[in-house]
Design a protein around this motif. Structure first.
Motif, PDB file in Angstrom:
ATOM      1  N   ILE A 209       0.872  -1.182  -0.138  1.00 14.72           N
ATOM      2  CA  ILE A 209       0.072   0.059  -0.028  1.00 14.72           C
ATOM      3  C   ILE A 209       0.904   1.258  -0.024  1.00 14.72           C
ATOM      4  CG2 ILE A 209      -0.243   0.167   2.533  1.00 14.72           C
ATOM      5  CD1 ILE A 209      -3.089   1.091   1.982  1.00 14.72           C
TER       6      ILE A 209
ATOM      7  N   ILE B  25     -11.324  -1.906   6.696  1.00 17.16           N
ATOM      8  CA  ILE B  25     -10.940  -1.677   5.345  1.00 17.16           C
ATOM      9  C   ILE B  25     -11.625  -0.233   5.103  1.00 17.16           C
ATOM     10  CG2 ILE B  25     -10.880  -2.108   3.057  1.00 17.16           C
ATOM     11  CD1 ILE B  25     -10.035  -4.878   3.896  1.00 17.16           C
TER      12      ILE B  25
ATOM     13  N   VAL C  93      -3.764  -0.875   7.285  1.00 18.42           N
ATOM     14  CA  VAL C  93      -3.377  -2.023   6.499  1.00 18.42           C
ATOM     15  C   VAL C  93      -2.383  -2.921   7.105  1.00 18.42           C
ATOM     16  CG1 VAL C  93      -2.002  -2.619   4.396  1.00 18.42           C
ATOM     17  CG2 VAL C  93      -3.673  -0.875   4.188  1.00 18.42           C
TER      18      VAL C  93
END
Length: 396
Positions: free
Chosen positions: A174, A304, A320
């Motif tokens: 990410i 999320i 994350v």
């Protein structure tokens, strides 16, 4: 304050309360009336009370403060890991606990998972959405992750050590790593894993001698039932073999609460901690196991969503990392008892008995809640070295 309270994700709180009930009920089922274990469900309830207090405190604490001082947190975490190497207590072949007043103990390797998430988020947020460079970013972050990995491996805590690598991979992904670097990394990791497995199978006897010589003979008992079950000793295969039989005997709806034929007769070790999923599967069957997995799915899905809604750079990185940590723990714990993963002794989040593990997981949810409360505010102005130089203004 009232507006912030309204922002708290009620679904996550409800899921945690249900998981608390599942945990306490499961622990009571396999510890009641047993010497040295009776009363563990009450102790777990106390841990949950402390955990909810920690969750609440961290929820209202601006997570960006923790991210800003993450380097000092990282250094303190490394200090604790080193301290364990000299003063730590040994349990189940792992030297990983520090004694605390009141008969309590702290497992710094568990705590460091959250420390690592904070530290990596602090580094990545300063990239300001720029692509990660291999030598300047990926390599240093990997080396800084390998430091605690090596320390914890020397303490024989394979489960938590591997968690650090999973967290790193999730946050690099990410963190805007280049696709080519990610592809190369995936090929290297996959090839290394396959080569390692094949080498263990084909050179089993030589590796067994080597691990015994360096004092890691208990690793053989973990890997043999997974990779070469025909060569595993009865002692090595006892845990996983009986766990599989117990899960299978649960069938669709289970044998009934407090009626599990294997977990109630101690044929499966540590059913109140590492093996608690076996108790759920045998006494509540496929239905009960599926409901537990559904609760985890809802929890991760909500996290999320919070990450996607955050307008601050640091919030998604934190979430994350937390999601990667929890997914690894869930997959590793359950996978070990159905033959997909080696037995590493890692706990099942929010259900297994253990104060440090529960506290870290509850604190992690507190960070997620903090992102929900503060992630919509004006983004913190993190210094970015790449933007520190400004060209002089043109003269009129």
């Amino acid at each position: 304050m009232l507006q912030k309270i309204k922002k708290i994700d009620g679904v996550i709180i409800v899921v945690l309360l249900i998981l608390m009930c599942v945990s306490i009920s499961a622990i009571y089922s396999v510890t009641h009336g047993r010497e040295k274990l009776d009363g563990h469900h009450i102790q777990m309830l106390k841990y949950y009370v402390i955990g909810f207090i920690a969750l609440t405190g961290i929820t209202f604490l601006d997570y960006r403060i923790l991210v800003k001082y993450a380097l000092y947190v990282y250094m303190g975490g490394i200090g604790l890991l080193v301290l364990v190497s000299f003063m730590g207590e040994t349990k189940n072949n792992a030297q990983g606990w520090l004694s605390l007043p009141g008969g309590m103990s702290l497992q710094p390797a568990e705590l460091f998972k959250l420390v690592l998430i904070l530290f990596l988020a602090a580094v990545l947020v300063r990239k300001n959405k720029n692509k990660l460079l291999f030598w300047r970013d990926v390599v240093p972050l990997t080396l800084l992750t390998l430091v605690p990995f090596v320390i914890v491996m020397t303490q024989n805590d394979l489960g938590n050590a591997l968690a650090y690598l999973v967290i790193l991979l999730g946050m690099l992904w990410i963190g805007n790593i280049k696709f080519t670097h990610a592809l190369i990394g995936l090929v290297i990791i996959s090839s290394s894993a396959i080569a390692g497995i094949m080498s263990y199978i084909h050179y089993h006897d030589d590796i067994k001698v080597f691990l015994t010589d360096i004092g890691r003979s208990h690793w053989i008992e973990r890997f043999d039932p997974w990779l070469v079950p025909d060569k595993a000793t009865p002692k090595a295969s006892y845990h996983t073999k009986n766990a599989k039989l117990a899960i299978a005997s649960g069938g669709m709806s289970g044998e009934g609460y407090m009626k599990g034929s294997s977990v109630q007769t101690d044929r499966v070790p540590y059913t109140y901690s590492d093996s608690i999923f076996v108790q759920i599967a045998e006494e509540f069957g496929f239905v009960g196991s599926a409901l537990v997995l559904l609760l985890y799915f809802i929890l991760i899905h909500r996290m999320i969503l919070i990450a996607l809604e955050s307008r601050d750079r640091g919030g998604p990185f934190l979430i994350v990392g937390i999601v990667a940590m929890m997914l690894y723990q869930i997959f590793e714990n359950i996978g070990a008892f159905i033959g997909l993963m080696p037995l590493t002794g890692i706990t099942l989040p929010f259900i297994s008995f253990g104060g440090t593990s529960l506290l870290i997981n509850m604190a992690s949810i507190g960070l997620v809640m903090s992102v929900r409360l503060h992630g919509q505010e004006v983004e913190e102005d993190f210094p970015n070295p790449s933007n520190s130089y400004q060209a002089p203004a043109k003269q009129a």
